[in-house]
Design a protein around this motif. Structure first.
Motif, PDB file in Angstrom:
ATOM      1  N   LEU A 190      14.160  -0.287  14.178  1.00 20.44           N
ATOM      2  CA  LEU A 190      13.074  -0.968  13.583  1.00 20.44           C
ATOM      3  C   LEU A 190      11.920  -0.723  14.267  1.00 20.44           C
ATOM      4  O   LEU A 190      12.114  -2.139  15.166  1.00 20.44           O
ATOM      5  CB  LEU A 190      13.303  -2.103  12.803  1.00 20.44           C
ATOM      6  N   LEU A 242       5.122  -1.532   9.644  1.00 20.72           N
ATOM      7  CA  LEU A 242       6.916  -1.874   9.845  1.00 20.72           C
ATOM      8  C   LEU A 242       6.922  -0.149   9.558  1.00 20.72           C
ATOM      9  O   LEU A 242       6.649   0.486   8.569  1.00 20.72           O
ATOM     10  CB  LEU A 242       7.326  -2.683   9.144  1.00 20.72           C
ATOM     11  N   GLU A 244      10.226   2.574  11.178  1.00 22.55           N
ATOM     12  CA  GLU A 244      11.406   3.423  10.725  1.00 22.55           C
ATOM     13  C   GLU A 244      11.996   4.664  11.788  1.00 22.55           C
ATOM     14  O   GLU A 244      11.033   5.777  11.298  1.00 22.55           O
ATOM     15  CB  GLU A 244      12.965   2.729   9.471  1.00 22.55           C
TER      16      GLU A 244
END
Length: 334
Positions: A190, A242, A244
């Motif tokens: 993350l 955010l 991944e």
């Protein structure tokens, strides 16, 4: 302990004598390759080292040439006790996610260096593991030390797996070298990045090498090593996102460099995102305070999966962002 060419012996304790039975059908094989294949607790390099030490015998003769062909009969391999590790054990708190006789999975805190090096002679993860594992470390390469098969930057938090035996080190190293292309290895991170990518997901395929301008930095270079990062946006904030990241390769600083390369460096990254410091002034007060308190790149190893080196079963571990990064995410959400 003995083994025919079709049997696989159990893992032996250090100090044991391993006996392997070779038949006429094995005569075409190299000795080091033959022994490594039938003694899974020993890597081929470890077998070669033992041969040079005079620890491999057959019929009263010491076998010192790894390239020699196999002769039929019983071959004895003396497995000496592992020598003490150079780093000393230190009582450093660890968050242990999983542990058995073969390996240990830990949730590394930000700020903890993985391996002793210049400027970090002690106080590292290796020092902590030596103290934590104690006698359960059967030795990697003949040394009573944990087997590091991958690393996280000092200021990156999250999941790491470490081998406790030669056999586990061998298996895990092969899986990380394969990068999950043919096996179950999974690594997901993350990251909080500046700005918002122009599409929901993408791939950065850009080779990496040491920067010619600053040897302490990594840079995209046409002559570098292959590096591939898959990314997906999970949440978009006002001036940050955010995401991944899933690694197809595992190069030094890979995510940090790749995200900066596509114009979205990590929040808090003073090495690869220094040019975006002015953006911090546009954050809401609570988010600005949380970023200042973070004091590192906003990167967390949140998922780690692999084939267990003993059982062969796929294991998967997950870790939520630590409090400092969770606070920043919450502040950005408003």
């Amino acid at each position: 302990m003995s083994s025919s060419s079709s049997e696989v012996p159990a893992v032996a304790a250090a100090g044991a004598a391993l006996v392997v039975a070779a038949g006429p059908e094995d005569s075409a094989e190299r000795l080091d390759k033959f022994l490594a294949a039938r003694l899974p607790e020993l890597s081929r390099a470890r077998v070669q080292a033992l041969m040079r030490q005079g620890a491999v015998r057959q019929g009263g003769r010491t076998l010192e040439d790894p390239s020699a062909r196999v002769n039929a009969g019983e071959i004895t391999v003396d497995l000496p006790p592992p020598v003490a590790a150079e780093p000393v054990g230190q009582e450093i708190p660890l968050t242990v996610v999983f542990e058995d006789d073969a390996l240990i999975v830990i949730d590394k805190p930000a700020g903890l260096v993985v391996h002793p090096a210049a400027g970090h002679a002690d106080g590292t993860l290796v020092n902590a593991l030596i103290a934590h594992c104690g006698a359960s470390l059967s030795g990697v390469g003949g040394v009573a030390r944990p087997g590091i098969v991958h690393r996280l930057d000092k200021d990156t938090s999250g999941l790491m797996v470490v081998a406790k035996t030669d056999a586990a080190h061998r298996s895990l190293s092969a899986q990380f070298a394969d990068h999950g292309r043919t096996g179950p290895l999974r690594r997901a991170y993350l990251a909080l990045v500046w700005g918002a990518p122009d599409r929901p997901r993408g791939v950065v395929d850009a080779p990496l090498a040491r920067s010619v301008k600053n040897r302490e930095k990594i840079a995209v270079s046409s002559g570098g090593r292959e590096a591939i990062t898959h990314w997906e946006t999970l949440e978009t904030f006002e001036i940050a996102s955010l995401i991944e990241c899933r690694l197809e390769t595992g190069r030094t600083h890979q995510i940090r460099v790749h995200m900066a390369h596509i114009g979205h460096p990590l929040l808090g990254d003073e090495v690869y995102g220094a040019g975006h410091r002015t953006k911090a002034s546009k954050l809401a007060p609570e988010a600005a305070e949380a970023l200042s308190a973070l004091g590192r790149q906003a990167l967390h190893a949140a998922e780690l999966g692999f084939a267990h080196p003993v059982t062969g079963k796929t294991v998967l571990f997950e870790s939520a962002p630590p409090p400092d990064m969770a606070r920043l995410i919450a502040a950005l959400l408003g």
